[in-house]
Design a protein around this motif. Structure first.
Motif, PDB file in Angstrom:
ATOM      1  N   GLU A 160       0.813  -1.190   0.000  1.00 58.07           N
ATOM      2  CA  GLU A 160       0.000   0.000   0.000  1.00 58.07           C
ATOM      3  C   GLU A 160       0.857   1.255   0.000  1.00 58.07           C
ATOM      4  N   ILE A 161       1.970   1.237   0.738  1.00 57.22           N
ATOM      5  CA  ILE A 161       2.874   2.379   0.746  1.00 57.22           C
ATOM      6  C   ILE A 161       3.380   2.645  -0.669  1.00 57.22           C
ATOM      7  N   SER A 162       3.799   1.618  -1.353  1.00 57.20           N
ATOM      8  CA  SER A 162       4.357   1.778  -2.692  1.00 57.20           C
ATOM      9  C   SER A 162       3.321   2.319  -3.666  1.00 57.20           C
ATOM     10  N   LYS A 163       2.106   1.777  -3.617  1.00 56.64           N
ATOM     11  CA  LYS A 163       1.063   2.243  -4.522  1.00 56.64           C
ATOM     12  C   LYS A 163       0.669   3.678  -4.199  1.00 56.64           C
ATOM     13  N   ALA A 186      11.285  -1.095  -5.046  1.00 58.52           N
ATOM     14  CA  ALA A 186      11.872  -2.164  -4.242  1.00 58.52           C
ATOM     15  C   ALA A 186      12.187  -1.644  -2.849  1.00 58.52           C
ATOM     16  N   MET A 187      11.854  -2.440  -1.847  1.00 57.06           N
ATOM     17  CA  MET A 187      12.215  -2.113  -0.468  1.00 57.06           C
ATOM     18  C   MET A 187      12.070  -3.377   0.380  1.00 57.06           C
ATOM     19  N   ASP A 188      12.772  -3.388   1.498  1.00 59.41           N
ATOM     20  CA  ASP A 188      12.712  -4.536   2.407  1.00 59.41           C
ATOM     21  C   ASP A 188      13.094  -5.847   1.721  1.00 59.41           C
ATOM     22  N   GLY A 189      14.031  -5.774   0.750  1.00 52.34           N
ATOM     23  CA  GLY A 189      14.554  -6.994   0.138  1.00 52.34           C
ATOM     24  C   GLY A 189      13.735  -7.584  -0.987  1.00 52.34           C
ATOM     25  N   HIS A 190      12.637  -6.911  -1.386  1.00 55.02           N
ATOM     26  CA  HIS A 190      11.823  -7.439  -2.476  1.00 55.02           C
ATOM     27  C   HIS A 190      11.173  -6.296  -3.256  1.00 55.02           C
ATOM     28  N   TYR A 191      10.527  -6.646  -4.366  1.00 57.06           N
ATOM     29  CA  TYR A 191       9.798  -5.661  -5.157  1.00 57.06           C
ATOM     30  C   TYR A 191       8.383  -5.561  -4.595  1.00 57.06           C
ATOM     31  N   SER A 192       8.039  -4.392  -4.096  1.00 56.71           N
ATOM     32  CA  SER A 192       6.737  -4.217  -3.470  1.00 56.71           C
ATOM     33  C   SER A 192       5.698  -3.635  -4.433  1.00 56.71           C
ATOM     34  N   TYR A 193       6.169  -3.162  -5.603  1.00 54.88           N
ATOM     35  CA  TYR A 193       5.236  -2.623  -6.589  1.00 54.88           C
ATOM     36  C   TYR A 193       5.826  -2.787  -7.983  1.00 54.88           C
ATOM     37  N   TYR A 194       4.987  -3.143  -8.953  1.00 52.83           N
ATOM     38  CA  TYR A 194       5.428  -3.219 -10.349  1.00 52.83           C
ATOM     39  C   TYR A 194       4.289  -2.782 -11.256  1.00 52.83           C
ATOM     40  N   PHE A 195       4.598  -1.818 -12.128  1.00 50.95           N
ATOM     41  CA  PHE A 195       3.651  -1.373 -13.149  1.00 50.95           C
ATOM     42  C   PHE A 195       4.234  -1.715 -14.507  1.00 50.95           C
ATOM     43  N   SER A 196       3.511  -2.466 -15.312  1.00 51.12           N
ATOM     44  CA  SER A 196       3.997  -2.912 -16.607  1.00 51.12           C
ATOM     45  C   SER A 196       3.690  -1.906 -17.702  1.00 51.12           C
ATOM     46  N   GLY A 197       4.735  -1.424 -18.374  1.00 53.45           N
ATOM     47  CA  GLY A 197       4.580  -0.610 -19.569  1.00 53.45           C
ATOM     48  C   GLY A 197       4.730  -1.491 -20.794  1.00 53.45           C
ATOM     49  N   GLN A 198       5.064  -0.892 -21.924  1.00 56.91           N
ATOM     50  CA  GLN A 198       5.237  -1.683 -23.149  1.00 56.91           C
ATOM     51  C   GLN A 198       6.394  -2.666 -23.021  1.00 56.91           C
ATOM     52  N   HIS A 199       7.473  -2.246 -22.344  1.00 61.16           N
ATOM     53  CA  HIS A 199       8.595  -3.168 -22.158  1.00 61.16           C
ATOM     54  C   HIS A 199       8.395  -3.880 -20.812  1.00 61.16           C
ATOM     55  N   ASP A 200       7.693  -4.990 -20.863  1.00 59.74           N
ATOM     56  CA  ASP A 200       7.303  -5.739 -19.664  1.00 59.74           C
ATOM     57  C   ASP A 200       8.326  -6.829 -19.372  1.00 59.74           C
ATOM     58  N   ILE A 201       9.014  -6.738 -18.232  1.00 61.09           N
ATOM     59  CA  ILE A 201       9.996  -7.764 -17.867  1.00 61.09           C
ATOM     60  C   ILE A 201       9.391  -8.779 -16.891  1.00 61.09           C
ATOM     61  N   ARG A 202       8.103  -8.666 -16.657  1.00 60.79           N
ATOM     62  CA  ARG A 202       7.333  -9.646 -15.881  1.00 60.79           C
ATOM     63  C   ARG A 202       7.837  -9.821 -14.453  1.00 60.79           C
ATOM     64  N   LEU A 203       8.173  -8.717 -13.834  1.00 60.92           N
ATOM     65  CA  LEU A 203       8.474  -8.750 -12.404  1.00 60.92           C
ATOM     66  C   LEU A 203       7.197  -9.068 -11.640  1.00 60.92           C
ATOM     67  N   LYS A 204       7.351  -9.727 -10.527  1.00 60.25           N
ATOM     68  CA  LYS A 204       6.204 -10.033  -9.684  1.00 60.25           C
ATOM     69  C   LYS A 204       6.363  -9.341  -8.337  1.00 60.25           C
ATOM     70  N   GLU A 205       5.290  -8.739  -7.864  1.00 63.07           N
ATOM     71  CA  GLU A 205       5.325  -8.122  -6.549  1.00 63.07           C
ATOM     72  C   GLU A 205       5.615  -9.191  -5.500  1.00 63.07           C
ATOM     73  N   GLY A 206       6.588  -8.925  -4.648  1.00 62.50           N
ATOM     74  CA  GLY A 206       7.026  -9.902  -3.664  1.00 62.50           C
ATOM     75  C   GLY A 206       8.275 -10.656  -4.083  1.00 62.50           C
ATOM     76  N   GLU A 207       8.679 -10.512  -5.364  1.00 67.26           N
ATOM     77  CA  GLU A 207       9.880 -11.189  -5.861  1.00 67.26           C
ATOM     78  C   GLU A 207      11.124 -10.603  -5.195  1.00 67.26           C
ATOM     79  N   PRO A 208      12.069 -11.442  -4.738  1.00 68.20           N
ATOM     80  CA  PRO A 208      13.270 -10.915  -4.067  1.00 68.20           C
ATOM     81  C   PRO A 208      14.172 -10.136  -5.015  1.00 68.20           C
ATOM     82  N   ILE A 209      14.891  -9.173  -4.481  1.00 68.38           N
ATOM     83  CA  ILE A 209      15.828  -8.368  -5.266  1.00 68.38           C
ATOM     84  C   ILE A 209      17.065  -9.201  -5.574  1.00 68.38           C
ATOM     85  N   ALA A 210      17.413  -9.315  -6.849  1.00 67.49           N
ATOM     86  CA  ALA A 210      18.559 -10.128  -7.253  1.00 67.49           C
ATOM     87  C   ALA A 210      19.864  -9.375  -7.042  1.00 67.49           C
TER      88      ALA A 210
END
Length: 223
Positions: free
Chosen positions: A7-10, A33-57
């Protein structure tokens, strides 16, 4: 991932929506990204298919921003992501939490800033030949060597495909870890017996499109 972080990210992105539209290209995707993972992802035309909650590589744009605490610009290739991209990351703070805002663009974005090459100089046997870009049908990486092809033959070159991706004109498109193709030389695109895309050039050369580049190829060629 907690709902609070999501909710913070959005909320953060909603506050800056109008500002972001003014300076972020329309084909960009956005991630927070915060707290070790992606907390928000908005897909534009170049979509890399990140998932919210996915860990930061490790080695990613987000990881470097959070470590260095400064703006980072980086091309991320398939050693880190199935979908290569050019990332611009910014350190942010949301309600006391440290994070990173990442603008995700096509991997060719950087070439617009540094300019495209008009020719490549290739080696054939013991001589070097400057070849105009529009004479080149495709480029290949094979056994840690790079080659480009014309109607006259095959030339070796010192640059890597990753380096060339940043400098070749927009008519050149990365379709595979091992191939870049001159789109003006494409005759047709079809599927093979495994339903994978295959590009056939006007000289009859067939080149596979890897799954990680399908989205980019479809977007660039409009199908």
């Amino acid at each position: 991932m907690t709902m609070e972080n999501l909710e913070i990210s959005k909320d953060f992105l909603k506050q800056y929506t109008d500002l972001l539209k003014d300076w972020i290209p329309r084909n960009a995707s956005l991630a927070i990204a915060m707290d070790g993972h992606y907390s928000y992802y908005f897909s534009g035309q170049h979509d890399i298919r990140l998932k919210e909650g996915e860990p930061i590589a490790a080695g990613s744009v987000a990881e470097k921003v959070l470590t260095l605490k400064k703006k980072v610009e980086l091309i991320v290739d398939q050693t880190l992501s199935d979908f290569p991209y050019y990332g611009i990351g910014y350190p942010i703070e949301v309600r006391g939490k440290v994070g990173a805002l990442i603008v995700i663009l096509p991997p060719t974005y950087e070439k617009d800033k540094i300019g495209s090459v008009s020719m490549l100089t290739g080696k054939l046997e013991h001589e070097w030949f400057p070849v105009p870009i529009d004479h080149i049908t495709h480029l290949e990486s094979f056994q840690k060597k790079t080659f480009f092809y014309t109607e006259d033959g095959q030339y070796s070159i010192t640059q890597t495909l990753k380096e060339l991706t940043m400098r070749l004109p927009q008519t050149f498109l990365r379709i595979h870890r091992s191939y870049i193709v001159n789109t003006t030389c494409i005759e047709r695109i079809a599927r093979d017996f495994s339903s994978n895309l295959v590009v056939t050039l006007k000289d009859g050369t067939e080149l596979p499109v890897s799954q990680s580049y399908v989205n980019e190829v479809r977007c660039a060629l409009g199908f």
